[in-house]
Design a protein around this motif. Structure first.
Motif, PDB file in Angstrom:
ATOM      1  N   ARG A  32       0.820  -1.208   0.000  1.00  0.00           N
ATOM      2  CA  ARG A  32       0.000   0.000   0.000  1.00  0.00           C
ATOM      3  C   ARG A  32       0.851   1.254   0.000  1.00  0.00           C
ATOM      4  NH1 ARG A  32      -3.095  -2.718   4.491  1.00  0.00           N
ATOM      5  NH2 ARG A  32      -4.888  -3.608   3.458  1.00  0.00           N
ATOM      6  N   ARG A  33       2.045   1.102   0.511  1.00  0.00           N
ATOM      7  CA  ARG A  33       2.839   2.296   0.726  1.00  0.00           C
ATOM      8  C   ARG A  33       4.108   2.201  -0.102  1.00  0.00           C
ATOM      9  NH1 ARG A  33       5.296   4.060   6.493  1.00  0.00           N
ATOM     10  NH2 ARG A  33       6.200   6.006   5.809  1.00  0.00           N
ATOM     11  N   GLY A  93       7.401   4.137  -0.420  1.00  0.00           N
ATOM     12  CA  GLY A  93       8.231   5.224   0.097  1.00  0.00           C
ATOM     13  C   GLY A  93       7.381   6.231   0.847  1.00  0.00           C
ATOM     14  N   ASP A  94       7.542   7.472   0.517  1.00  0.00           N
ATOM     15  CA  ASP A  94       6.762   8.506   1.181  1.00  0.00           C
ATOM     16  C   ASP A  94       5.740   9.129   0.249  1.00  0.00           C
ATOM     17  OD1 ASP A  94       8.018   8.487   3.799  1.00  0.00           O
ATOM     18  OD2 ASP A  94       9.801   9.088   2.686  1.00  0.00           O
ATOM     19  N   ALA A  95       5.336   8.381  -0.753  1.00  0.00           N
ATOM     20  CA  ALA A  95       4.335   8.902  -1.681  1.00  0.00           C
ATOM     21  C   ALA A  95       3.053   9.232  -0.921  1.00  0.00           C
ATOM     22  CB  ALA A  95       4.039   7.866  -2.759  1.00  0.00           C
ATOM     23  N   GLU A  96       2.415  10.278  -1.326  1.00  0.00           N
ATOM     24  CA  GLU A  96       1.188  10.673  -0.656  1.00  0.00           C
ATOM     25  C   GLU A  96      -0.001  10.289  -1.502  1.00  0.00           C
ATOM     26  OE1 GLU A  96       2.780  14.816   0.516  1.00  0.00           O
ATOM     27  OE2 GLU A  96       1.081  14.324   1.781  1.00  0.00           O
ATOM     28  N   TYR A  97      -0.499   9.114  -1.244  1.00  0.00           N
ATOM     29  CA  TYR A  97      -1.711   8.702  -1.925  1.00  0.00           C
ATOM     30  C   TYR A  97      -2.444   7.689  -1.067  1.00  0.00           C
ATOM     31  CZ  TYR A  97       1.352   4.837  -3.379  1.00  0.00           C
ATOM     32  OH  TYR A  97       2.232   3.797  -3.403  1.00  0.00           O
ATOM     33  N   LEU A  98      -3.698   7.476  -1.378  1.00  0.00           N
ATOM     34  CA  LEU A  98      -4.481   6.466  -0.680  1.00  0.00           C
ATOM     35  C   LEU A  98      -4.438   5.177  -1.480  1.00  0.00           C
ATOM     36  CD1 LEU A  98      -7.723   8.449   0.212  1.00  0.00           C
ATOM     37  CD2 LEU A  98      -5.844   7.898   1.733  1.00  0.00           C
ATOM     38  N   PHE A  99      -4.513   4.069  -0.758  1.00  0.00           N
ATOM     39  CA  PHE A  99      -4.671   2.793  -1.447  1.00  0.00           C
ATOM     40  C   PHE A  99      -5.872   2.103  -0.820  1.00  0.00           C
ATOM     41  CE2 PHE A  99      -4.330  -1.564  -2.396  1.00  0.00           C
ATOM     42  CZ  PHE A  99      -3.760  -1.611  -3.650  1.00  0.00           C
ATOM     43  N   VAL A 100      -6.832   1.709  -1.629  1.00  0.00           N
ATOM     44  CA  VAL A 100      -8.044   1.085  -1.088  1.00  0.00           C
ATOM     45  C   VAL A 100      -8.305  -0.247  -1.771  1.00  0.00           C
ATOM     46  CG1 VAL A 100      -9.126   3.267  -0.461  1.00  0.00           C
ATOM     47  CG2 VAL A 100      -9.543   2.289  -2.711  1.00  0.00           C
ATOM     48  N   GLU A 101      -8.909  -1.166  -1.003  1.00  0.00           N
ATOM     49  CA  GLU A 101      -9.388  -2.401  -1.603  1.00  0.00           C
ATOM     50  C   GLU A 101     -10.788  -2.118  -2.136  1.00  0.00           C
ATOM     51  OE1 GLU A 101      -9.138  -5.273   1.492  1.00  0.00           O
ATOM     52  OE2 GLU A 101      -6.995  -5.572   1.209  1.00  0.00           O
ATOM     53  N   ILE A 116     -12.154  11.771   3.620  1.00  0.00           N
ATOM     54  CA  ILE A 116     -11.199  11.154   4.551  1.00  0.00           C
ATOM     55  C   ILE A 116      -9.811  11.749   4.391  1.00  0.00           C
ATOM     56  CG2 ILE A 116     -12.462   8.975   4.698  1.00  0.00           C
ATOM     57  CD1 ILE A 116     -10.303   7.750   2.925  1.00  0.00           C
ATOM     58  N   TRP A 117      -9.533  12.349   3.239  1.00  0.00           N
ATOM     59  CA  TRP A 117      -8.227  12.974   3.046  1.00  0.00           C
ATOM     60  C   TRP A 117      -8.114  14.270   3.819  1.00  0.00           C
ATOM     61  CZ3 TRP A 117      -3.894  11.013   1.533  1.00  0.00           C
ATOM     62  CH2 TRP A 117      -2.824  11.834   1.185  1.00  0.00           C
ATOM     63  N   LEU A 124     -16.320  -0.659  -0.786  1.00  0.00           N
ATOM     64  CA  LEU A 124     -14.996  -0.724  -0.168  1.00  0.00           C
ATOM     65  C   LEU A 124     -14.924  -1.810   0.905  1.00  0.00           C
ATOM     66  CD1 LEU A 124     -14.094   3.061   0.199  1.00  0.00           C
ATOM     67  CD2 LEU A 124     -13.432   1.473  -1.595  1.00  0.00           C
ATOM     68  N   ASP A 125     -16.046  -2.480   1.170  1.00  0.00           N
ATOM     69  CA  ASP A 125     -16.076  -3.545   2.169  1.00  0.00           C
ATOM     70  C   ASP A 125     -16.369  -4.882   1.514  1.00  0.00           C
ATOM     71  OD1 ASP A 125     -15.654  -1.854   4.358  1.00  0.00           O
ATOM     72  OD2 ASP A 125     -17.748  -1.232   4.285  1.00  0.00           O
TER      73      ASP A 125
END
Lengths: 181, 232
Positions: free
Chosen positions: B55-56, B58-66, B86-87, B101-102
């Motif tokens: 999901r992550r 490095g230090d990239a700023e983004y969301l990762f969602v299932e 949420i951001w 998302l669930d």
């Protein structure tokens, strides 16, 4: 409503652990460390995060504890008896949810999972307390703060980030569905 | 289930200019390598379950969602609104989490029968009711896997409220369904023919008798266990 307890708990976990803690808060703490280490320069981010983002911990901490404490009631197979087909079990078989819950408790190791997550949450809160105390005593006040004075607190920021990371891992260990075996 | 995704993100300069005009971009997890080149206020990568191991970056700023189900046009507005919310560090008036998302949830007949098997085996154990195969390796194995070995029935008050399973124990939860209905539903959930151990249990409970051999129930439970725990 008990019938949606599982979905509610998983949604709550997704919101707290996935959406907020991992994908937002930890990323921001990581960026803060990068700024403090001079890998990137972004004083606006430092001011904004210290003034508004960091305190999100105080708002979310009760939700984190509520999530951990709610696991037993909302993710035990006992909740399946609140909805069909098991809700149709005869009234004289009401010992069944009790024994199913007790066996699940043993299988999953509910005590250990909850204790581990709770310990991580308490450690993170203590680390936050140490950090925020230092920041609040800082002059000039946070709205004028740059990365320079914060570098003195790199160790506290790092400890807090590490504690939050451990907490995220501990919450991730809770089962992702109601386990009937 | 992986969402439908029509084409990978193009890296041409022209397309970068177009992307830069948007304040939110939803992109498939497979395109995370382009994260640094996507100029936008909020970048969200989505993927199916199992795609979230990285999901992550490095230090990239983004969301990762299932994401569960197909990504359809009518869901985009709902998703975009939720991600913006949420951001934002403003936590008030949080929007409702979109259902896609669930993971989907339902009480299945598989779960139901698995629970009933546990109850039935415990009932026999509590009464020491002798059966043709009582105490067999399968029964002992099933009881151990169920987590029964560390239970103290008197501490749970089980002995006070305990009643032997009646003739309705197996069938009552399924309402009007007969054994054919139960088998059909189980096969659908199972995704094919049932193991013979589970088929044998369904045949027994279809007769409507309280008495099902503990060996039959234990074998069925172990077949459920194997499937649900992913034991090869």
């Amino acid at each position: 409503m008990i019938a949606s307890a599982e979905t509610d708990w998983q949604s709550q976990r997704n919101r707290i652990n996935h959406d907020w803690l991992k994908n937002k808060f930890l990323l921001a703490l990581g960026k803060l460390i990068n700024v403090l280490d001079d890998r990137i320069e972004d004083d606006d981010f430092v001011r904004g995060f210290v003034a508004n983002g960091l305190v999100a911990w105080e708002q979310e901490y009760p939700s984190v504890l509520s999530l951990i404490n709610g696991f037993q009631d909302r993710m035990s197979p006992r909740v399946l008896f609140a909805r069909p087909p098991l809700s149709r079990c005869a009234q004289d078989q009401m010992w069944l949810p009790v024994v199913v819950d007790a066996m699940w408790w043993n299988r999953v190791g509910v005590d250990e999972l909850a204790k581990s997550a709770r310990d991580c949450a308490v450690k993170a809160d203590a680390a936050y307390g140490r950090l925020i105390l230092l920041i609040n005593n800082e002059q000039p006040p946070v709205e004028h703060l740059s990365a320079v004075p914060l570098r003195n607190y790199r160790e506290e920021v790092f400890s807090f980030r590490d504690a939050c990371s451990q907490l995220a891992k501990a919450i991730e260990k809770f089962p992702h569905r109601i386990l009937v075996t | 289930m992986e969402p439908e995704f029509e084409e990978p993100i193009d890296e041409t300069n022209a397309k970068q200019k177009v992307l830069a005009q948007w304040d939110l971009i939803l992109a498939h997890a497979g395109d995370r390598k382009h994260a640094d080149s996507l100029k936008t206020n909020l970048l969200v990568f989505f993927g199916g379950r199992g795609a979230a191991g990285d999901r992550r970056a490095g230090d990239a700023e983004y969301l990762f969602v299932e994401f569960y189900g197909l990504l359809k046009q009518d869901r985009l507005e709902e998703l975009a609104s939720y991600f913006r919310d949420i951001w934002s560090y403003s936590q008030s008036d949080r929007s409702i989490r979109p259902a896609c998302l669930d993971p989907p949830t339902a009480t299945t007949y598989v779960d139901t029968l698995c629970v009933l098997c546990q109850g039935y085996l415990v009932a026999l154990e509590l009464t020491d009711e002798p059966g043709p195969a009582s105490g067999s390796g399968h029964v002992a194995d099933a009881l151990a896997k169920m987590g029964w070995s560390d239970i103290k029935p008197d501490e749970l008050g089980l002995l006070k409220q305990f009643n032997l399973p009646t003739s309705s124990f197996w069938l009552e939860p399924f309402g009007e369904a007969n054994s054919d209905d139960i088998e059909a539903r189980l096969k659908k959930e199972w995704g094919g023919d049932l193991p013979k151990e589970i088929k044998a249990l369904v045949d027994h409970i279809g007769v409507g008798s309280r008495v099902v051999e503990s060996e039959t129930v234990a074998k069925a439970y172990l077949a459920f266990y194997k499937r649900l725990e992913g034991v090869p």
